[in-house]
Design a protein around this motif. Structure first.
Motif, PDB file in Angstrom:
ATOM      1  N   VAL A   1      82.473 -17.954   3.842  1.00  0.00           N
ATOM      2  CA  VAL A   1      83.538 -16.999   4.141  1.00  0.00           C
ATOM      3  C   VAL A   1      84.696 -17.747   4.793  1.00  0.00           C
ATOM      4  O   VAL A   1      84.612 -18.953   5.042  1.00  0.00           O
ATOM      5  N   VAL A   2      85.776 -17.028   5.071  1.00  0.00           N
ATOM      6  CA  VAL A   2      86.977 -17.669   5.605  1.00  0.00           C
ATOM      7  C   VAL A   2      86.680 -18.419   6.900  1.00  0.00           C
ATOM      8  O   VAL A   2      87.181 -19.522   7.133  1.00  0.00           O
ATOM      9  N   ARG A   3      85.832 -17.834   7.751  1.00  0.00           N
ATOM     10  CA  ARG A   3      85.498 -18.499   9.019  1.00  0.00           C
ATOM     11  C   ARG A   3      84.847 -19.859   8.772  1.00  0.00           C
ATOM     12  O   ARG A   3      85.097 -20.817   9.500  1.00  0.00           O
ATOM     13  N   ASP A   4      84.022 -19.948   7.736  1.00  0.00           N
ATOM     14  CA  ASP A   4      83.392 -21.228   7.414  1.00  0.00           C
ATOM     15  C   ASP A   4      84.428 -22.273   7.013  1.00  0.00           C
ATOM     16  O   ASP A   4      84.231 -23.469   7.218  1.00  0.00           O
ATOM     17  N   ALA A   5      85.531 -21.797   6.433  1.00  0.00           N
ATOM     18  CA  ALA A   5      86.550 -22.716   5.922  1.00  0.00           C
ATOM     19  C   ALA A   5      87.536 -23.148   6.994  1.00  0.00           C
ATOM     20  O   ALA A   5      87.848 -24.334   7.128  1.00  0.00           O
ATOM     21  N   ILE A   6      88.043 -22.202   7.781  1.00  0.00           N
ATOM     22  CA  ILE A   6      89.134 -22.528   8.715  1.00  0.00           C
ATOM     23  C   ILE A   6      88.837 -22.115  10.153  1.00  0.00           C
ATOM     24  O   ILE A   6      89.736 -22.068  10.985  1.00  0.00           O
ATOM     25  N   GLY A   7      87.575 -21.825  10.447  1.00  0.00           N
ATOM     26  CA  GLY A   7      87.222 -21.400  11.802  1.00  0.00           C
ATOM     27  C   GLY A   7      87.382 -22.483  12.850  1.00  0.00           C
ATOM     28  O   GLY A   7      87.332 -22.197  14.053  1.00  0.00           O
ATOM     29  N   ASP A   8      87.578 -23.728  12.418  1.00  0.00           N
ATOM     30  CA  ASP A   8      87.765 -24.826  13.373  1.00  0.00           C
ATOM     31  C   ASP A   8      89.238 -25.076  13.684  1.00  0.00           C
ATOM     32  O   ASP A   8      89.563 -25.977  14.460  1.00  0.00           O
ATOM     33  N   LEU A   9      90.125 -24.275  13.081  1.00  0.00           N
ATOM     34  CA  LEU A   9      91.557 -24.433  13.355  1.00  0.00           C
ATOM     35  C   LEU A   9      91.941 -23.645  14.606  1.00  0.00           C
ATOM     36  O   LEU A   9      91.370 -22.589  14.883  1.00  0.00           O
ATOM     37  N   PRO A  10      92.910 -24.128  15.365  1.00  0.00           N
ATOM     38  CA  PRO A  10      93.284 -23.444  16.610  1.00  0.00           C
ATOM     39  C   PRO A  10      94.073 -22.167  16.335  1.00  0.00           C
ATOM     40  O   PRO A  10      94.826 -22.094  15.358  1.00  0.00           O
ATOM     41  N   PRO A  11      93.908 -21.146  17.176  1.00  0.00           N
ATOM     42  CA  PRO A  11      94.733 -19.934  17.029  1.00  0.00           C
ATOM     43  C   PRO A  11      96.188 -20.254  17.373  1.00  0.00           C
ATOM     44  O   PRO A  11      96.465 -21.094  18.231  1.00  0.00           O
ATOM     45  N   LEU A  12      97.101 -19.594  16.695  1.00  0.00           N
ATOM     46  CA  LEU A  12      98.528 -19.848  16.907  1.00  0.00           C
ATOM     47  C   LEU A  12      99.271 -18.551  17.189  1.00  0.00           C
ATOM     48  O   LEU A  12      98.979 -17.513  16.590  1.00  0.00           O
ATOM     49  N   LYS A  13     100.229 -18.645  18.080  1.00  0.00           N
ATOM     50  CA  LYS A  13     101.158 -17.549  18.304  1.00  0.00           C
ATOM     51  C   LYS A  13     102.376 -17.775  17.414  1.00  0.00           C
ATOM     52  O   LYS A  13     102.566 -18.866  16.871  1.00  0.00           O
ATOM     53  N   ALA A  14     103.196 -16.756  17.266  1.00  0.00           N
ATOM     54  CA  ALA A  14     104.382 -16.861  16.416  1.00  0.00           C
ATOM     55  C   ALA A  14     105.251 -18.034  16.852  1.00  0.00           C
ATOM     56  O   ALA A  14     105.601 -18.157  18.033  1.00  0.00           O
ATOM     57  N   GLY A  15     105.557 -18.928  15.915  1.00  0.00           N
ATOM     58  CA  GLY A  15     106.412 -20.071  16.189  1.00  0.00           C
ATOM     59  C   GLY A  15     105.716 -21.242  16.843  1.00  0.00           C
ATOM     60  O   GLY A  15     106.331 -22.294  17.057  1.00  0.00           O
TER      61      GLY A  15
ATOM     62  N   GLU B   1     103.085 -24.435  17.310  1.00  0.00           N
ATOM     63  CA  GLU B   1     102.512 -25.504  16.501  1.00  0.00           C
ATOM     64  C   GLU B   1     101.455 -26.245  17.309  1.00  0.00           C
ATOM     65  O   GLU B   1     101.624 -26.470  18.506  1.00  0.00           O
ATOM     66  N   LYS B   2     100.362 -26.610  16.653  1.00  0.00           N
ATOM     67  CA  LYS B   2      99.315 -27.403  17.288  1.00  0.00           C
ATOM     68  C   LYS B   2      98.845 -28.455  16.293  1.00  0.00           C
ATOM     69  O   LYS B   2      98.777 -28.182  15.089  1.00  0.00           O
ATOM     70  N   ASP B   3      98.525 -29.639  16.795  1.00  0.00           N
ATOM     71  CA  ASP B   3      98.140 -30.722  15.894  1.00  0.00           C
ATOM     72  C   ASP B   3      96.698 -31.174  16.119  1.00  0.00           C
ATOM     73  O   ASP B   3      96.339 -32.310  15.842  1.00  0.00           O
ATOM     74  N   TYR B   4      95.859 -30.268  16.621  1.00  0.00           N
ATOM     75  CA  TYR B   4      94.473 -30.627  16.881  1.00  0.00           C
ATOM     76  C   TYR B   4      93.542 -29.507  16.419  1.00  0.00           C
ATOM     77  O   TYR B   4      93.951 -28.356  16.271  1.00  0.00           O
ATOM     78  N   TYR B   5      92.300 -29.868  16.172  1.00  0.00           N
ATOM     79  CA  TYR B   5      91.286 -28.881  15.812  1.00  0.00           C
ATOM     80  C   TYR B   5      90.803 -28.167  17.069  1.00  0.00           C
ATOM     81  O   TYR B   5      90.782 -28.738  18.162  1.00  0.00           O
ATOM     82  N   ALA B   6      90.384 -26.927  16.906  1.00  0.00           N
ATOM     83  CA  ALA B   6      89.913 -26.145  18.050  1.00  0.00           C
ATOM     84  C   ALA B   6      88.507 -26.551  18.459  1.00  0.00           C
ATOM     85  O   ALA B   6      88.106 -26.358  19.610  1.00  0.00           O
ATOM     86  N   CYS B   7      87.741 -27.099  17.516  1.00  0.00           N
ATOM     87  CA  CYS B   7      86.353 -27.453  17.806  1.00  0.00           C
ATOM     88  C   CYS B   7      85.853 -28.424  16.747  1.00  0.00           C
ATOM     89  O   CYS B   7      86.549 -28.715  15.772  1.00  0.00           O
ATOM     90  N   ALA B   8      84.652 -28.902  16.947  1.00  0.00           N
ATOM     91  CA  ALA B   8      84.020 -29.757  15.947  1.00  0.00           C
ATOM     92  C   ALA B   8      83.671 -28.904  14.720  1.00  0.00           C
ATOM     93  O   ALA B   8      83.500 -27.683  14.835  1.00  0.00           O
ATOM     94  N   PRO B   9      83.583 -29.507  13.543  1.00  0.00           N
ATOM     95  CA  PRO B   9      83.226 -28.724  12.354  1.00  0.00           C
ATOM     96  C   PRO B   9      81.836 -28.112  12.507  1.00  0.00           C
ATOM     97  O   PRO B   9      80.891 -28.790  12.902  1.00  0.00           O
TER      98      PRO B   9
END
Length: 254
Positions: free
Chosen positions: A213-227, A229-237
């Motif tokens: 599911v989508v969480r399996d694909a991009i669940g390691d990406l950091p949450p973003l607010k409008a505008g 930018e973040k250049d790091y993963y939120a967690c390990a895969p």
């Protein structure tokens, strides 16, 4: 030229099908597309492939064979995913859309190169266009060139992609080998019947891994607010899919 599993990719786009065949052990020797922007993606990932940015109507398959040092019959697989807008259920489905005629260009290459196998991918709407006339044309035209053909609608979801994306695949060969389609590898925990699993229509829970599911694909990406930018993963895969997508990639996001 000795046969080592050569592949030619028409309407290659960014190279998804080419990359898959390369991962399966084939050598892609030529690809083409009219879009110069997708060519940048393709050549970044498959720099060893001869990639021609040109309208396929203007490409002479015999010149391609000279360019790639191919003889008739050298190509193991010719793959093609012609533009689907003219057939798509989301579009106007105009029978006179010139993009619908691109199937004839595939046949032009098939006649010149005589690949052992041909794989054509498109939207399922192709099957119902003009009462199925394009399908009849594909079968009849390939038969005239000495190919046996079969087709089936496959869903990417059933093969480990977290996306409900159905496409019809036409597979043809001139070798006489049986044409088969892969059974689903992923499915719902409790899907209907064994008969459907065997026919490839669905998946039985005990035989399949659960859908990505989508969480399996991009669940390691950091949450973003409008505008933001973040250049790091939120967690390990935490899924096999994330590990696959990160394989060989830098730790920082781009």
């Amino acid at each position: 030229m000795t046969m080592v599993g050569y592949v030619v990719d028409l309407f290659a786009g960014g190279g998804g099908m080419s990359f898959g065949f390369k991962e399966a052990g084939f050598k892609v020797v030529f690809a083409c597309d009219i879009d110069k922007d997708v060519a940048k993606t393709y050549t970044a990932n498959l720099p060893e492939v001869i990639y021609l940015v040109e309208d396929i109507h203007r490409i002479n398959p015999y010149e391609v064979m000279d360019m790639a040092k191919l003889q008739k019959g050298d190509v193991s697989v010719m793959i093609a995913g012609p533009p689907c807008q003219g057939f798509s259920m989301m579009g106007l489905r105009n029978p006179n859309d010139p993009r619908n005629k691109l199937l004839h260009e595939i046949l032009k290459f098939a006649e010149a190169m005589k690949p052992h196998w041909i794989v054509i991918e498109n939207v399922p709407g192709l099957l119902t266009m003009e009462g199925g006339e394009p399908v009849k044309v594909i079968y009849k035209s390939l038969a005239k060139l000495g190919y046996k053909c079969a087709h089936r609608v496959l869903s990417a979801l059933d093969y480990g992609v977290p996306q409900k994306r159905k496409r019809v695949f036409f597979i043809a060969n001139n070798t006489g080998d049986p044409i088969t389609f892969p059974l689903p590898e992923y499915g719902e925990p409790l899907s209907p019947t064994l008969e459907k699993f065997i026919s490839g229509e669905n998946c039985v829970g005990v035989k399949c891994k659960p859908y990505f599911v989508v969480r399996d694909a991009i669940g390691d990406l950091p949450p973003l607010k409008a505008g933001e930018e973040k250049d790091y993963y939120a967690c390990a895969p935490f899924s096999d899919y994330q590990k696959l997508m990160r394989d060989g990639a830098p730790q920082k996001l781009h």
